[in-house]
Design an enzyme around this catalytic site. Structure first.
Site, PDB file in Angstrom:
ATOM      1  N   ARG A  26      84.518 113.472  36.486  1.00  0.00           N
ATOM      2  CA  ARG A  26      85.483 113.842  36.998  1.00  0.00           C
ATOM      3  C   ARG A  26      85.218 115.828  37.348  1.00  0.00           C
ATOM      4  NH1 ARG A  26      88.717 115.777  31.604  1.00  0.00           N
ATOM      5  NH2 ARG A  26      86.572 116.141  31.198  1.00  0.00           N
ATOM      6  N   ASP A  61      94.216 119.705  20.684  1.00  0.00           N
ATOM      7  CA  ASP A  61      94.796 118.633  20.513  1.00  0.00           C
ATOM      8  C   ASP A  61      93.348 117.913  20.853  1.00  0.00           C
ATOM      9  OD1 ASP A  61      94.796 118.004  23.902  1.00  0.00           O
ATOM     10  OD2 ASP A  61      94.421 119.726  23.290  1.00  0.00           O
ATOM     11  N   LYS A  68      82.296 125.563  20.887  1.00  0.00           N
ATOM     12  CA  LYS A  68      83.757 126.409  20.303  1.00  0.00           C
ATOM     13  C   LYS A  68      83.022 126.541  18.911  1.00  0.00           C
ATOM     14  CE  LYS A  68      86.655 123.649  22.753  1.00  0.00           C
ATOM     15  NZ  LYS A  68      89.112 123.312  23.731  1.00  0.00           N
ATOM     16  N   SER A  94      88.155 127.501  25.733  1.00  0.00           N
ATOM     17  CA  SER A  94      88.400 125.851  26.124  1.00  0.00           C
ATOM     18  C   SER A  94      87.650 125.041  27.017  1.00  0.00           C
ATOM     19  CB  SER A  94      89.178 126.344  27.752  1.00  0.00           C
ATOM     20  OG  SER A  94      89.533 125.766  28.479  1.00  0.00           O
ATOM     21  N   GLY A  95      87.581 123.819  27.213  1.00  0.00           N
ATOM     22  CA  GLY A  95      86.304 122.963  27.790  1.00  0.00           C
ATOM     23  C   GLY A  95      86.704 122.803  29.147  1.00  0.00           C
ATOM     24  N   ASP A 154      94.177 123.850  27.823  1.00  0.00           N
ATOM     25  CA  ASP A 154      94.532 122.874  28.058  1.00  0.00           C
ATOM     26  C   ASP A 154      95.244 121.893  26.792  1.00  0.00           C
ATOM     27  OD1 ASP A 154      93.542 122.518  30.802  1.00  0.00           O
ATOM     28  OD2 ASP A 154      91.900 123.038  29.291  1.00  0.00           O
ATOM     29  N   ASP A 187      92.274 126.610  22.005  1.00  0.00           N
ATOM     30  CA  ASP A 187      92.099 125.949  22.544  1.00  0.00           C
ATOM     31  C   ASP A 187      93.000 125.936  23.732  1.00  0.00           C
ATOM     32  OD1 ASP A 187      90.840 123.495  24.720  1.00  0.00           O
ATOM     33  OD2 ASP A 187      93.284 122.200  23.874  1.00  0.00           O
TER      34      ASP A 187
END
Length: 289
Positions: A125, A237, A214, A169-170, A82, A80
């Site tokens: 967001r 995380d 993922k 990554s998202g 972030d 990942d």
């Protein structure tokens, strides 16, 4: 055979603790991977009280990993970005520049702990970023983004031993491409922010890369490389990393959110990304930086 690895911040691992645990669990001679930082010992069986001991040593600033000795050194890193390979959440940094930082950070925290649907949360967001100049992305990369300590050593050491490194990554490709290049990843996957003219539209290009994507990356990349998910060390995380971590040979929750830690066997809360080298049996003298 099993192997127990104890990892702390530099200077934080006491030899007395290592010896006490080795004696209690009937382990072989301890091997120090880094003086006063990381040590390991082999043993014949999995201890019945490993979870209780893990909780005890956490209070001493020590991470404890018990795993099968055979096959622990992996052929691929799947990471990942972030709060894993970098110390920030990119969308929170963009939102701060847009003047909606507190609102977005709250949504991010809840989404990463599994309290919100990831796709709906990213749409909400990003929608708040509509009209933000594209140039802000470069400014954030230059002034707000810092790499997680140990990241380059992790990537380069595994690659030096024949491994492959993928960043999944998202977050957004505008960030993963820069981070992947800086740390030496072989490839990267992420979401794409829609742009019109010189500003963000507030939309994410479909499809959105989330938890399922993922897992698909894990399966697709390993099939392409001719290896299996068991050959992979995955790290993340947040709850959007769960399927990736559960299906990799070793899935590590790095400074993980509480909901993720509850579901992961390997947890690193005190060490940095070099902990992922120590748990594979690499000594500090073997690190490639």
């Amino acid at each position: 055979m099993y192997v127990t690895t104890l990892i702390a911040k530099p200077g934080g691992l006491q030899p007395a603790l290592v010896e006490a645990l080795r004696n209690a669990w009937g382990g072989q001679s301890a091997q120090w991977l880094a003086a006063d930082e990381a040590a390991e010992f082999a043993m014949e069986r999995m201890p019945d009280n490993a979870d209780d001991v893990w909780a005890d040593v956490q209070g001493q600033g020590v991470d404890l990993i018990v795993q099968p000795l055979d096959g622990r050194r992996k052929k691929m890193l799947l990471a990942d970005m972030d709060s894993t390979m970098i110390q920030q959440e990119c969308i929170d940094e963009l939102a701060d520049e847009a003047g909606v930082g507190a609102r977005v950070a709250d949504i991010t925290a809840r989404a990463m702990n599994g309290e919100l649907d990831f796709e709906a949360a990213i749409d909400e967001r990003v929608g708040l970023l509509a009209g933000l100049p594209v140039q802000v992305i470069a400014d954030v990369l230059a002034n707000r983004i810092t790499h997680m300590p140990g990241g380059r050593a992790l990537v380069q050491t595994m690659k030096a031993h024949g491994g492959y490194a993928a960043l999944v990554s998202g977050g957004f490709t505008a960030f993963t491409s820069a981070v992947a290049e800086a740390l030496g990843f072989d490839e990267n996957r992420a979401n794409t922010l829609a742009v019109e003219g010189a500003a963000l539209t507030g939309q994410v290009v479909r499809p959105i890369l989330g938890q399922q994507a993922k897992l698909e990356a894990l399966n697709e990349i390993t099939a392409r490389l001719g290896i299996t998910p068991a050959d992979v060390l995955a790290v993340g995380d947040g709850m959007n990393d769960l399927l990736m971590l559960q299906n990799a040979g070793t899935g590590v929750a790095l400074h993980g959110k509480p909901a993720l830690q509850e579901k992961c066997r390997v947890r690193v809360n005190h060490g940095d990304l070099t902990a992922l080298l120590y748990l594979q049996g690499y000594a500090k003298t073997e690190f490639v930086t």
